[in-house]
Design an enzyme around this catalytic site. Sequence first.
Site, short mmCIF file in Angstrom:
data_model
loop_
_atom_site.label_atom_id
_atom_site.label_comp_id
_atom_site.label_asym_id
_atom_site.label_seq_id
_atom_site.Cartn_x
_atom_site.Cartn_y
_atom_site.Cartn_z
CD GLU A 1 -3.18 -0.78 2.08
OE1 GLU A 1 -2.97 -0.07 3.07
OE2 GLU A 1 -4.26 -1.35 1.88
CD GLU B 1 -4.16 -5.47 2.76
OE1 GLU B 1 -4.91 -4.71 3.39
OE2 GLU B 1 -2.93 -5.37 2.76
CD GLU C 1 -2.93 -4.01 11.01
OE1 GLU C 1 -3.55 -3.16 10.37
OE2 GLU C 1 -2.18 -4.85 10.48
CE LYS C 2 -4.40 -5.89 21.97
NZ LYS C 2 -3.79 -4.60 21.61
C1 GLA Z 1 -4.01 -2.12 5.09
C2 GLA Z 1 -2.69 -2.83 5.21
C3 GLA Z 1 -2.75 -4.07 6.05
C4 GLA Z 1 -3.66 -3.88 7.24
C5 GLA Z 1 -5.00 -3.43 6.77
C6 GLA Z 1 -6.00 -3.29 7.90
O1 GLA Z 1 -4.76 -2.50 4.05
O2 GLA Z 1 -2.13 -3.14 3.96
O3 GLA Z 1 -1.43 -4.36 6.46
O4 GLA Z 1 -3.11 -2.91 8.07
O5 GLA Z 1 -4.86 -2.18 6.18
O6 GLA Z 1 -7.28 -2.98 7.43
#
Ligand code: GLA
Length: 655
Positions: free
Chosen positions: A127, A284, A332-333
């Site tokens: 990203e 994703e 991100e837990k």
């Molecule tokens: C982004 C990131 C991931 C994660 C998601 C959470 O898309 O690429 O690593 O952090 O957000 O929604």
Amino acid sequence: MWREDARAMRTAGVNIVSLAIFSWARLQPDEDVWDFAWLDEVVDLMHEYDIAVDLATATASPPPWLTTAHPEILPVDREGHRLWPGGRQHWRPTSPLFRRHALRLTRELAQRYGRHPALVAWHVSNELGCHNVHDYSDDAASAFRTWLRARYGTMEALNQAWATAFWSQHYSDWEQILPPRLAPTYPNPTQQLDFRRFSSDALKDHLRAERDLLVELTPHIPVTTNFMVTGESNGLNYADWAGEVDFVANDHYVTPGPQAYDELSFSANLTANLAGGRPWFLMEHSTSAVNWQPVNLPKRPGQLIRDSLTHVAHGADAVCFFQWRQSAAGAEKYHSAMVPHAGEDSDVFRAVTDLGATLRALASVAGTTRSRARAAIVFDWESWWAAELDSGPADRLRYRQEALDWYTAFLDLGLRVDVVPLDAPLEHYDLLIAPILHVVPGVLADRLRAYVEAGGHLATTYFSGIVDEHNHVWLGGYPGALRDVLGIRVQEFAPLTDDQSVGLDNGATGTLWTDRIDLTGTDTEILARYTTGDLAGRPAVTRRAVGDGSAAYVSTRLGPTGLSTVLAVLAERAGVHSELPDGLRGHVELTVRGRHRFLISRAQRPVDTLAPDLPPGPRVADGKDAEGSPLGTLLLRTSGVTIVRVPADDPGPER
Ligand code: GLA
């Protein structure tokens, strides 16, 4: 746990994983120390379980040893604050030192895994620009100057383009130029627009640098990076990026609210058209709640599969999730995963497993091309950036929301529509909507005029056709670049405050904006007039017939309901009709991929798209030809989604 994971992945139908995205610190614990043993084990394990690997270059987040030794790679915000390590993506896109280290890691990974049989794709960084797109550091300043020299050639051309005669901004040396850092008041608007362009280009440059190295070392492995065509994320001009990757990949997260489904579909649709209609990769999305919205809602029953298949309907040939197993610790837990904290004995894991089986059943869809609609909404990052800059007529204007409202209006009427970048073949569409097309250089104005003169039907809105590529207003009355083709002239913008709205004689209500429109020719008709406010009795929506084509203008924000009233007229006159039976219009979205037609429920809680409680429509019998039905043979019917296949001899909608 890894072998356990591999087994569960097979249960779920997982056949590809993205690996090592944020693993730089584990792969290179110190400048000259490498540790690939753990990744070797994971990649081998995936291969053993017949799971392909999309391997990250792992450069998304620099390790502590690097930022400690070289704090000069850390980004700087517009107020001059350094952004510290401790989160992720704390690097300057233009730092030569960061680039050197990132390419070193990329080279190591390519050399080590380039021939591994599990490897099917490279995943550059992650990203790009998610957190660091606008960097105001000295490295950025220097790269910005280089970029500006290439764009303008001379100091004089830059002064002209930036209109630096205003507010004593005339530059006499390139070294005087800075990024638009926090100033006592608005920085120069063209400087701001150029900085948006530059920032997108700076990260594109990073993508190219990693990609070129990968292509050199492993020419047989395709390269991608995950875009963020989702919500209000607008740092990067993906229309300009799409040609840089071997296949387009996107990340999408649902924005809760009444248009949640439509926004998802809009993003998938735009991604498909960035990919030129070719299949793309959903890198994703989430199985359920995220952890970064103010309140993070879980998905409703059926939503995971419906959302996933909407991406497939729009051309995705892979459906991936962030993340595999929900961690017990770390930032991100509380973000959902394929295996949640509750474990495999959970509704989420069962839904994931159902999805795996469903995708397997849809093997015949993979590789097919999404079919073009007869109508399109034009999407332009430059207009998005420029229309929302400060120092404009109203700070509430939202470019993407206006485009999304038109999209909802299309879906409400049961009409298929494509969301396309400006470089798409616009002449293939009978009806073209250009919402808030603010930046219209002369060549684009000519292109749109030629489109209308050739019989195309164009519709545009308030604040369109206002400036050229330098963000200079086209003079002589708004919307300068499109004034002639629209047959209207506006002397002053008349935006509305939050407590104001205007009535229209077609029953719609306008907010945000109005224009005092004068018609400039007898061939411009009034489709709707204002009925209240200062402009009562004056035109609100106009349409000028040009040979077989037309050019329409909507001068206020109508929202999805008001727009569908206007769109019904425009589509009818353009000869664009719904391909859905009456009873399904508005309830479902129709999408076509090759011989497959997807009927997808737009309800917040997905309902069977052909359920008996919907108004009467055709039925298909499971597995049998639906006699007399315009729909085709049933291929799949699942929560909120019905997929039918039309006979090979049915020409179907145009490709
Ligand atoms: C982004 C990131 C991931 C994660 C998601 C959470 O898309 O690429 O690593 O952090 O957000 O929604």
